[in-house]
Design a protein around this motif. Sequence first.
Motif, PDB file in Angstrom:
ATOM      1  N   VAL A 231       0.845  -1.185   0.000  1.00  0.00           N
ATOM      2  CA  VAL A 231       0.000   0.000   0.000  1.00  0.00           C
ATOM      3  C   VAL A 231       0.889   1.245   0.000  1.00  0.00           C
ATOM      4  O   VAL A 231       1.933   1.275   0.656  1.00  0.00           O
ATOM      5  N   TYR A 232       0.457   2.272  -0.751  1.00  0.00           N
ATOM      6  CA  TYR A 232       1.208   3.515  -0.860  1.00  0.00           C
ATOM      7  C   TYR A 232       0.373   4.696  -0.371  1.00  0.00           C
ATOM      8  O   TYR A 232      -0.833   4.777  -0.626  1.00  0.00           O
ATOM      9  N   GLN A 233       1.050   5.609   0.330  1.00  0.00           N
ATOM     10  CA  GLN A 233       0.469   6.877   0.723  1.00  0.00           C
ATOM     11  C   GLN A 233       1.269   8.011   0.095  1.00  0.00           C
ATOM     12  O   GLN A 233       2.333   7.771  -0.493  1.00  0.00           O
ATOM     13  N   GLY A 234       0.762   9.254   0.216  1.00  0.00           N
ATOM     14  CA  GLY A 234       1.436  10.386  -0.381  1.00  0.00           C
ATOM     15  C   GLY A 234       1.554  11.561   0.574  1.00  0.00           C
ATOM     16  O   GLY A 234       0.662  11.802   1.381  1.00  0.00           O
ATOM     17  N   ARG A 235       2.654  12.292   0.483  1.00  0.00           N
ATOM     18  CA  ARG A 235       2.821  13.552   1.200  1.00  0.00           C
ATOM     19  C   ARG A 235       2.347  14.689   0.295  1.00  0.00           C
ATOM     20  O   ARG A 235       2.605  14.671  -0.900  1.00  0.00           O
ATOM     21  N   ASN A 236       1.690  15.679   0.876  1.00  0.00           N
ATOM     22  CA  ASN A 236       1.206  16.847   0.125  1.00  0.00           C
ATOM     23  C   ASN A 236       0.264  16.449  -1.004  1.00  0.00           C
ATOM     24  O   ASN A 236       0.262  17.049  -2.081  1.00  0.00           O
ATOM     25  N   THR A 237      -0.539  15.431  -0.765  1.00  0.00           N
ATOM     26  CA  THR A 237      -1.517  14.989  -1.763  1.00  0.00           C
ATOM     27  C   THR A 237      -2.910  14.949  -1.131  1.00  0.00           C
ATOM     28  O   THR A 237      -3.057  14.905   0.081  1.00  0.00           O
ATOM     29  N   PHE A 238      -3.931  14.951  -1.974  1.00  0.00           N
ATOM     30  CA  PHE A 238      -5.308  14.765  -1.509  1.00  0.00           C
ATOM     31  C   PHE A 238      -5.959  13.683  -2.346  1.00  0.00           C
ATOM     32  O   PHE A 238      -6.054  13.825  -3.565  1.00  0.00           O
ATOM     33  N   PRO A 239      -6.488  12.647  -1.723  1.00  0.00           N
ATOM     34  CA  PRO A 239      -6.218  12.322  -0.320  1.00  0.00           C
ATOM     35  C   PRO A 239      -4.821  11.735  -0.176  1.00  0.00           C
ATOM     36  O   PRO A 239      -4.124  11.548  -1.163  1.00  0.00           O
ATOM     37  N   TYR A 240      -4.420  11.437   1.070  1.00  0.00           N
ATOM     38  CA  TYR A 240      -3.073  10.894   1.235  1.00  0.00           C
ATOM     39  C   TYR A 240      -3.025   9.389   0.972  1.00  0.00           C
ATOM     40  O   TYR A 240      -1.945   8.828   0.825  1.00  0.00           O
ATOM     41  N   GLY A 241      -4.170   8.733   0.912  1.00  0.00           N
ATOM     42  CA  GLY A 241      -4.205   7.329   0.512  1.00  0.00           C
ATOM     43  C   GLY A 241      -4.183   7.228  -1.002  1.00  0.00           C
ATOM     44  O   GLY A 241      -5.064   7.767  -1.684  1.00  0.00           O
ATOM     45  N   LEU A 242      -3.173   6.558  -1.556  1.00  0.00           N
ATOM     46  CA  LEU A 242      -3.032   6.477  -3.009  1.00  0.00           C
ATOM     47  C   LEU A 242      -3.614   5.189  -3.579  1.00  0.00           C
ATOM     48  O   LEU A 242      -4.488   5.211  -4.434  1.00  0.00           O
ATOM     49  N   GLY A 243      -3.117   4.049  -3.107  1.00  0.00           N
ATOM     50  CA  GLY A 243      -3.584   2.803  -3.681  1.00  0.00           C
ATOM     51  C   GLY A 243      -2.713   1.631  -3.286  1.00  0.00           C
ATOM     52  O   GLY A 243      -1.881   1.718  -2.379  1.00  0.00           O
ATOM     53  N   VAL A 244      -2.890   0.523  -3.998  1.00  0.00           N
ATOM     54  CA  VAL A 244      -2.216  -0.727  -3.672  1.00  0.00           C
ATOM     55  C   VAL A 244      -1.674  -1.348  -4.952  1.00  0.00           C
ATOM     56  O   VAL A 244      -2.250  -1.180  -6.033  1.00  0.00           O
TER      57      VAL A 244
ATOM     58  N   ASN B 111      -9.560  -6.929  -7.868  1.00  0.00           N
ATOM     59  CA  ASN B 111     -10.928  -6.528  -8.196  1.00  0.00           C
ATOM     60  C   ASN B 111     -11.731  -6.307  -6.921  1.00  0.00           C
ATOM     61  O   ASN B 111     -11.721  -7.148  -6.016  1.00  0.00           O
ATOM     62  N   GLU B 112     -12.435  -5.179  -6.841  1.00  0.00           N
ATOM     63  CA  GLU B 112     -13.224  -4.874  -5.648  1.00  0.00           C
ATOM     64  C   GLU B 112     -14.490  -5.721  -5.616  1.00  0.00           C
ATOM     65  O   GLU B 112     -15.263  -5.739  -6.575  1.00  0.00           O
ATOM     66  N   ILE B 113     -14.702  -6.412  -4.497  1.00  0.00           N
ATOM     67  CA  ILE B 113     -15.885  -7.250  -4.361  1.00  0.00           C
ATOM     68  C   ILE B 113     -16.799  -6.783  -3.239  1.00  0.00           C
ATOM     69  O   ILE B 113     -17.944  -7.246  -3.136  1.00  0.00           O
TER      70      ILE B 113
ATOM     71  N   ARG C 161       8.173 -11.832  -7.211  1.00  0.00           N
ATOM     72  CA  ARG C 161       9.411 -11.865  -6.420  1.00  0.00           C
ATOM     73  C   ARG C 161      10.567 -11.145  -7.102  1.00  0.00           C
ATOM     74  O   ARG C 161      11.550 -10.766  -6.459  1.00  0.00           O
ATOM     75  N   ASP C 162      10.431 -10.932  -8.422  1.00  0.00           N
ATOM     76  CA  ASP C 162      11.471 -10.240  -9.179  1.00  0.00           C
ATOM     77  C   ASP C 162      11.121  -8.779  -9.442  1.00  0.00           C
ATOM     78  O   ASP C 162      11.696  -8.141 -10.326  1.00  0.00           O
ATOM     79  N   SER C 163      10.160  -8.248  -8.683  1.00  0.00           N
ATOM     80  CA  SER C 163       9.762  -6.837  -8.721  1.00  0.00           C
ATOM     81  C   SER C 163       8.924  -6.462  -9.935  1.00  0.00           C
ATOM     82  O   SER C 163       8.650  -5.275 -10.150  1.00  0.00           O
ATOM     83  N   LYS C 164       8.478  -7.427 -10.710  1.00  0.00           N
ATOM     84  CA  LYS C 164       7.602  -7.113 -11.841  1.00  0.00           C
ATOM     85  C   LYS C 164       6.228  -6.725 -11.306  1.00  0.00           C
ATOM     86  O   LYS C 164       5.643  -7.421 -10.485  1.00  0.00           O
ATOM     87  N   LEU C 165       5.701  -5.587 -11.790  1.00  0.00           N
ATOM     88  CA  LEU C 165       4.375  -5.139 -11.389  1.00  0.00           C
ATOM     89  C   LEU C 165       3.318  -6.025 -12.031  1.00  0.00           C
ATOM     90  O   LEU C 165       3.239  -6.132 -13.253  1.00  0.00           O
ATOM     91  N   LEU C 166       2.484  -6.672 -11.210  1.00  0.00           N
ATOM     92  CA  LEU C 166       1.408  -7.529 -11.705  1.00  0.00           C
ATOM     93  C   LEU C 166       0.120  -6.746 -11.893  1.00  0.00           C
ATOM     94  O   LEU C 166      -0.580  -6.935 -12.880  1.00  0.00           O
ATOM     95  N   TRP C 167      -0.206  -5.895 -10.934  1.00  0.00           N
ATOM     96  CA  TRP C 167      -1.351  -4.998 -11.066  1.00  0.00           C
ATOM     97  C   TRP C 167      -1.266  -3.886 -10.022  1.00  0.00           C
ATOM     98  O   TRP C 167      -0.538  -3.991  -9.049  1.00  0.00           O
ATOM     99  N   LYS C 168      -2.002  -2.812 -10.266  1.00  0.00           N
ATOM    100  CA  LYS C 168      -2.089  -1.717  -9.294  1.00  0.00           C
ATOM    101  C   LYS C 168      -3.497  -1.145  -9.344  1.00  0.00           C
ATOM    102  O   LYS C 168      -4.182  -1.202 -10.377  1.00  0.00           O
ATOM    103  N   LYS C 169      -3.937  -0.593  -8.228  1.00  0.00           N
ATOM    104  CA  LYS C 169      -5.262   0.004  -8.127  1.00  0.00           C
ATOM    105  C   LYS C 169      -5.152   1.351  -7.412  1.00  0.00           C
ATOM    106  O   LYS C 169      -4.707   1.417  -6.269  1.00  0.00           O
ATOM    107  N   GLU C 170      -5.517   2.406  -8.112  1.00  0.00           N
ATOM    108  CA  GLU C 170      -5.570   3.729  -7.490  1.00  0.00           C
ATOM    109  C   GLU C 170      -6.933   3.854  -6.798  1.00  0.00           C
ATOM    110  O   GLU C 170      -7.887   4.397  -7.343  1.00  0.00           O
TER     111      GLU C 170
END
Length: 368
Positions: A50-63, A133-135, A68-77
Motif C-alpha cells: 500500500v502507498y500513501q502520499g505527502r502533500n496529496t489529496f487524499p493521502y491514501g493512493l492505492g495498492v 478486483n473490488e468485491i 518476487r522479481d519486482s515485476k508489477l502484476l497490477w495496481k489500483k488507485e
Amino acid sequence: INRQGEIVHTWDIGPELIWGDLEQVAGMDLAENAYSVGAHLYEDGGLLVVYQGRNTFPYGLGVARFDRDSKLLWKKENFAHHWFTVDDNGFIYLPAFRAIQIPYPLGESHLQMSCPKGKLHEDVILVLDANGNEIDSIPIFDAFVKSGYSGAIFEHKHPDWGLPLVDSECDPTHINDVRVISAEQAADSALLNKGDLLISLRSTNAVAVLDGKTHLVKWLSTGRTVQQHSPRYIGNDQLLIFDNLGGNVGQGGSRIVKLDMLDDSVEVVFPGENTPGDIDFLSATAGHIALNADNTRALVSLTRQGRALEIDLASGEVLWEYINAHDITGLLPDRPADEKVFGRFATQTLAYVDKPAFELNGGKAGSR
C-alpha cells in the motif's frame, strides 16, 4: 534481512516507477511524494504494498502487487492507506478513503459531519480479490451509526450550541489497520468469530470489532490508548496494541499494552519498570507491531526513528535492535567517493519471514 542486518533479498518497488500516471489523486510532486506503508509477503516471494502520499489529496493512493522479481502484476488507485490483511482465501481487506459531500448527516439525528476544506474523508474497508478486483465496500460511518455508536465517531466542534451539531474534523475516524480474525484465532475467543474485522480508529482513540457478516460493531473500546496503531489478537480475548502517546514520557512516551476485551482492563507490556530509561521508545505517529508464530515475540517498528526492536512479550526483554540505515553517499554528489554517508529511513513495516515455501538467495525460512 537476516539477524545480522545483512540484506538477503530486495524488491525494487519505488513509487515513481508505478504512480507516475495518477488520475484521481491531486497534489504536489505526486509520484515523488509517494511512499510505501503496509506490505504482505506471499508464499512465492511476491509482495503486496500500500502507498500513501505527502502533500496529496487524499493521502491514501492505492495498492500494487509485484512478483518476487519486482515485476508489477497490477495496481489500483483506490485511495488505500495504512495497514491491511490478506485472509486465508486470498481476499484483501484494505482501509481506504471515500470523499463525500458536506454536510453529511449521521443517520436521522441532529448530528452532521463537515469539513472546512470542502471534502470530508470517510473511511471504508475495501475487500479485493487476489487480482485486485473490488468485491465489497464497508462504509465506517454507516457501520457505527447503524450499531448505535454515533458518539464514537462524532466530536462536536461547532462554535455555538445551535442545531444541528457539527463535527468539522475532515478525517474524523482515521482507520490505520484492518485485521481479519482467522478460524484459529476465533477458536479460543468468547467474542470473536472467523471473518470478524478488528480495526483501529486513531482519531477517536478507539479499537473496534465489526461483525464479519453484518458489518455492524460488535465490540468497542475507547480511551484506553491514545492515537494507537496495530491492534493484534493474541488469544484468550486479549489484544496487543501499540499505544503511541499513552506511555511514560521518561521512557519516550509510547508503550505496548495488553487490552482485555472482556473487562476492558489494560496491562503495560513494554517498557517495563526494569527497562532502561534511555530506551527512547517513541513513535508519535505511525508505529507497527508484528508477532511471531506463537505470539511470544514482537517486532516493533518505531517508524520515524528508522528503528525497530524485537521484544520478548513475557519478560519485556529487548532481544534484538535494528537501525534502518543505508549508504546514501551516491545521492550526495559533492561528497568524496571514499567518504561514506549513512541515512536512516522510516521503518513502516517489519515482519517475521515465517512462510515455509519462501527461501531467497539461500536464506532459511523463519530465520529473519
